[in-house]
Design a protein around this motif. Structure first.
Motif, PDB file in Angstrom:
ATOM      1  N   GLY A 189      -4.530  10.699   5.233  1.00  0.00           N
ATOM      2  CA  GLY A 189      -4.442   9.661   6.258  1.00  0.00           C
ATOM      3  C   GLY A 189      -4.568  10.183   7.669  1.00  0.00           C
ATOM      4  O   GLY A 189      -4.537   9.400   8.625  1.00  0.00           O
ATOM      5  N   SER A 190      -4.747  11.504   7.836  1.00  0.00           N
ATOM      6  CA  SER A 190      -4.832  12.077   9.179  1.00  0.00           C
ATOM      7  C   SER A 190      -6.013  11.520   9.960  1.00  0.00           C
ATOM      8  O   SER A 190      -5.869  11.062  11.104  1.00  0.00           O
ATOM      9  N   TYR A 191      -7.193  11.575   9.370  1.00  0.00           N
ATOM     10  CA  TYR A 191      -8.402  11.219  10.114  1.00  0.00           C
ATOM     11  C   TYR A 191      -8.507   9.719  10.354  1.00  0.00           C
ATOM     12  O   TYR A 191      -8.926   9.288  11.433  1.00  0.00           O
ATOM     13  N   THR A 192      -8.154   8.929   9.370  1.00  0.00           N
ATOM     14  CA  THR A 192      -8.170   7.478   9.610  1.00  0.00           C
ATOM     15  C   THR A 192      -7.104   7.090  10.623  1.00  0.00           C
ATOM     16  O   THR A 192      -7.220   6.067  11.291  1.00  0.00           O
ATOM     17  N   TYR A 229       0.842  -1.199   0.000  1.00  0.00           N
ATOM     18  CA  TYR A 229       0.000   0.000   0.000  1.00  0.00           C
ATOM     19  C   TYR A 229       0.878   1.251   0.000  1.00  0.00           C
ATOM     20  O   TYR A 229       1.420   1.652   1.028  1.00  0.00           O
ATOM     21  N   VAL A 230       1.017   1.870  -1.164  1.00  0.00           N
ATOM     22  CA  VAL A 230       1.923   3.007  -1.331  1.00  0.00           C
ATOM     23  C   VAL A 230       1.583   4.153  -0.383  1.00  0.00           C
ATOM     24  O   VAL A 230       2.469   4.802   0.185  1.00  0.00           O
ATOM     25  N   LYS A 231       0.305   4.436  -0.189  1.00  0.00           N
ATOM     26  CA  LYS A 231      -0.090   5.581   0.644  1.00  0.00           C
ATOM     27  C   LYS A 231       0.411   5.445   2.078  1.00  0.00           C
ATOM     28  O   LYS A 231       0.584   6.455   2.775  1.00  0.00           O
ATOM     29  N   ALA A 232       0.654   4.237   2.532  1.00  0.00           N
ATOM     30  CA  ALA A 232       1.168   4.045   3.886  1.00  0.00           C
ATOM     31  C   ALA A 232       2.527   4.691   4.073  1.00  0.00           C
ATOM     32  O   ALA A 232       2.944   4.965   5.208  1.00  0.00           O
ATOM     33  N   ASP A 233       3.230   4.966   2.975  1.00  0.00           N
ATOM     34  CA  ASP A 233       4.546   5.603   3.047  1.00  0.00           C
ATOM     35  C   ASP A 233       4.471   7.123   2.929  1.00  0.00           C
ATOM     36  O   ASP A 233       5.514   7.786   2.902  1.00  0.00           O
ATOM     37  N   PHE A 234       3.267   7.673   2.857  1.00  0.00           N
ATOM     38  CA  PHE A 234       3.131   9.125   2.765  1.00  0.00           C
ATOM     39  C   PHE A 234       3.434   9.748   4.128  1.00  0.00           C
ATOM     40  O   PHE A 234       2.844   9.357   5.142  1.00  0.00           O
ATOM     41  N   THR A 235       4.320  10.713   4.165  1.00  0.00           N
ATOM     42  CA  THR A 235       4.838  11.238   5.437  1.00  0.00           C
ATOM     43  C   THR A 235       4.436  12.681   5.720  1.00  0.00           C
ATOM     44  O   THR A 235       4.931  13.278   6.676  1.00  0.00           O
ATOM     45  N   HIS A 236       3.536  13.242   4.925  1.00  0.00           N
ATOM     46  CA  HIS A 236       3.220  14.668   5.065  1.00  0.00           C
ATOM     47  C   HIS A 236       1.796  14.879   5.582  1.00  0.00           C
ATOM     48  O   HIS A 236       1.034  15.679   5.038  1.00  0.00           O
ATOM     49  N   ARG A 237       1.446  14.186   6.641  1.00  0.00           N
ATOM     50  CA  ARG A 237       0.097  14.294   7.204  1.00  0.00           C
ATOM     51  C   ARG A 237      -0.134  15.643   7.882  1.00  0.00           C
ATOM     52  O   ARG A 237       0.790  16.245   8.424  1.00  0.00           O
ATOM     53  N   THR A 238      -1.389  16.056   7.885  1.00  0.00           N
ATOM     54  CA  THR A 238      -1.783  17.325   8.506  1.00  0.00           C
ATOM     55  C   THR A 238      -1.884  17.205  10.014  1.00  0.00           C
ATOM     56  O   THR A 238      -1.434  18.076  10.759  1.00  0.00           O
ATOM     57  N   HIS A 239      -2.518  16.120  10.479  1.00  0.00           N
ATOM     58  CA  HIS A 239      -2.767  15.936  11.912  1.00  0.00           C
ATOM     59  C   HIS A 239      -2.073  14.670  12.412  1.00  0.00           C
ATOM     60  O   HIS A 239      -2.250  13.594  11.850  1.00  0.00           O
ATOM     61  N   ALA A 240      -1.329  14.806  13.504  1.00  0.00           N
ATOM     62  CA  ALA A 240      -0.755  13.639  14.167  1.00  0.00           C
ATOM     63  C   ALA A 240      -1.568  13.257  15.394  1.00  0.00           C
ATOM     64  O   ALA A 240      -1.377  12.177  15.959  1.00  0.00           O
ATOM     65  N   ALA A 241      -2.490  14.132  15.816  1.00  0.00           N
ATOM     66  CA  ALA A 241      -3.345  13.892  16.978  1.00  0.00           C
ATOM     67  C   ALA A 241      -4.744  14.386  16.643  1.00  0.00           C
ATOM     68  O   ALA A 241      -4.927  15.205  15.730  1.00  0.00           O
ATOM     69  N   GLN A 286     -11.863   3.868   2.526  1.00  0.00           N
ATOM     70  CA  GLN A 286     -11.127   4.429   3.658  1.00  0.00           C
ATOM     71  C   GLN A 286     -11.125   3.483   4.852  1.00  0.00           C
ATOM     72  O   GLN A 286     -10.226   3.548   5.695  1.00  0.00           O
ATOM     73  N   VAL A 287     -12.119   2.620   4.938  1.00  0.00           N
ATOM     74  CA  VAL A 287     -12.144   1.689   6.066  1.00  0.00           C
ATOM     75  C   VAL A 287     -10.930   0.763   6.027  1.00  0.00           C
ATOM     76  O   VAL A 287     -10.403   0.367   7.073  1.00  0.00           O
ATOM     77  N   ILE A 288     -10.461   0.429   4.834  1.00  0.00           N
ATOM     78  CA  ILE A 288      -9.300  -0.462   4.731  1.00  0.00           C
ATOM     79  C   ILE A 288      -8.059   0.252   5.245  1.00  0.00           C
ATOM     80  O   ILE A 288      -7.239  -0.331   5.957  1.00  0.00           O
ATOM     81  N   GLU A 289      -7.950   1.525   4.901  1.00  0.00           N
ATOM     82  CA  GLU A 289      -6.841   2.327   5.429  1.00  0.00           C
ATOM     83  C   GLU A 289      -6.932   2.447   6.949  1.00  0.00           C
ATOM     84  O   GLU A 289      -5.934   2.330   7.659  1.00  0.00           O
ATOM     85  N   PHE A 290      -8.138   2.664   7.457  1.00  0.00           N
ATOM     86  CA  PHE A 290      -8.366   2.727   8.907  1.00  0.00           C
ATOM     87  C   PHE A 290      -7.897   1.446   9.582  1.00  0.00           C
ATOM     88  O   PHE A 290      -7.328   1.467  10.678  1.00  0.00           O
ATOM     89  N   LEU A 291      -8.113   0.317   8.916  1.00  0.00           N
ATOM     90  CA  LEU A 291      -7.798  -0.981   9.512  1.00  0.00           C
ATOM     91  C   LEU A 291      -6.340  -1.392   9.370  1.00  0.00           C
ATOM     92  O   LEU A 291      -5.979  -2.511   9.752  1.00  0.00           O
TER      93      LEU A 291
END
Length: 376
Positions: A268-271, A174-186, A284-289
């Motif tokens: 990926g911030s919200y998930t 899953y390529v998106k799992a390597d994305f490192t520029h998220r908006t929210h960490a909390a 998005q549920v798959i990303e959440f999981l």
């Protein structure tokens, strides 16, 4: 750094919604970090340009180019999804510029009209955005790609079962799992109430929004025991403008966070920060999981879902058949989660493949295709 034989230029197309960026950009970083292949990023708006300019500063081999028809839009630098210029005219005008590329990489099917309709020397690589049992796999444009990168071997097999050539499909993770520029960490809230993420799908036949959505939101908000992130698919508001009205109605409440066009919706911030997933058929549920957590699914359309492979994700949590049961189901979700953990882990693993290193593997496949392509 380029491997022997890997000569030519790679073009990446950032012409669509910002939701495509986290699925495509990690490959750019991986390719730039492991080779000296010239890379061009074609962008359609100033929002894309701002984000990519900031992120690619450490990579001298990357050049950002404005596509013909480029649009300068209101841009605060945060990556809000812009109004896009029409993609087909951009693609037609871009065609002469892509003649100098050896490989063209895209994350959506519209760009595949070019190799499908026109003789091109450049080979197109299509990478996935989103996964799941309802992905549209039969579109004939897919056959125009020289290589398609999918997350998992299970996803790859669904194409082979449709008669696609096996050598043209590679499971990378899953390529998106390597994305490192998220908006929210909390979580974007001042307190620690459990966070419920509601993400209705944008297509009416797959969505809970049109029948139940507003009532679902109002019930959770009125209950008051949960923080709610209401972040539907970016394209939902195009078809259901009342979404924006509801957001204006509740958006100032301390326990509600609404997002209609922010980059956090897609990065990926919200998930990543939510405690409970509430939705219908969104991938998005798959990303959440990627990290197993409680899920609640809304059967607003009364689908006969059990045993239907299109709804296999609904085995990962309770399925609500009546809108009046939504809050109670959310209450039960944490208590019942132990019943679903094993199913969730298996489902996410089969759907996503590896959740680390997908971008590097994708970059490696692009380099292999580059090596196999005769120099001009």
């Amino acid at each position: 750094m380029t491997r022997p034989g890997a000569r030519g230029k790679v073009a990446f197309l950032f012409l669509g919604e910002t939701l495509l960026i986290p699925h495509l950009y990690p490959i750019v970083e991986a390719l730039a970090a492991t080779s000296d292949v010239p890379i061009e990023l074609w962008v359609s708006t100033s929002v894309h340009e701002t984000l990519l300019t900031r992120w690619t500063a450490p990579f001298p081999t990357v050049r950002i180019r404005r596509a013909p028809g480029f649009s300068v839009v209101a841009d605060d630098g945060s990556g809000r999804n812009p109004v896009l210029p029409a993609k087909i005219p951009i693609l037609l005008r871009l065609l002469p510029y892509l003649r100098s590329a050896t490989i063209v990489v895209c994350a959506e099917q519209t760009s595949l009209w070019l190799p499908r309709l026109f003789p091109m020397r450049a080979k197109f690589v299509k990478t996935s955005h989103g996964v799941g049992s309802m992905s549209a796999r039969d579109d004939p444009r897919r056959r125009a790609a020289a290589l398609t990168l999918v997350p998992s071997e299970l996803e790859r097999l669904t194409y082979l079962d449709r008669g696609f050539a096996p050598e043209r499909f590679v499971a990378t993770g899953y390529v998106k799992a390597d994305f490192t520029h998220r908006t929210h960490a909390a979580p974007p809230f001042a307190d620690t109430r459990p966070v419920v993420l509601y993400t209705p799908h944008w297509q009416q036949h797959r969505s809970s929004w049109w029948r139940w959505g507003a009532e679902v939101v109002r019930r959770i908000v009125a209950d008051g025991r949960y923080n709610l992130i209401f972040a539907p698919h970016q394209r939902l508001v195009e078809r259901a403008p009342e979404v924006a009205d509801l957001m204006r109605e509740i958006g100032d409440l301390a326990h509600v966070h609404c997002d209609i066009d922010g980059f956090a919706m897609v990065d990926g911030s919200y998930t990543g920060v939510a405690d409970v997933y509430l939705g219908d058929t969104s991938s998005q549920v798959i990303e959440f999981l990627m990290r197993p957590r409680p899920c609640v699914f809304l059967n607003a359309g009364g689908a006969v879902w059990e045993g239907d492979p299109n709804y296999v994700m609904w085995g990962c949590g309770e399925v609500v058949e009546e809108v009046a049961d939504v809050v109670a189901a959310v209450d039960r979700a944490a208590l019942m989660h132990a019943e679903y953990v094993k199913i969730q882990v298996e489902f996410a693993g089969q759907s996503l493949g590896a959740v680390e290193g997908g971008a590097a593997r994708a970059a490696g496949e692009i380099l292999r295709l580059l090596e196999a392509t005769p120099a001009r």
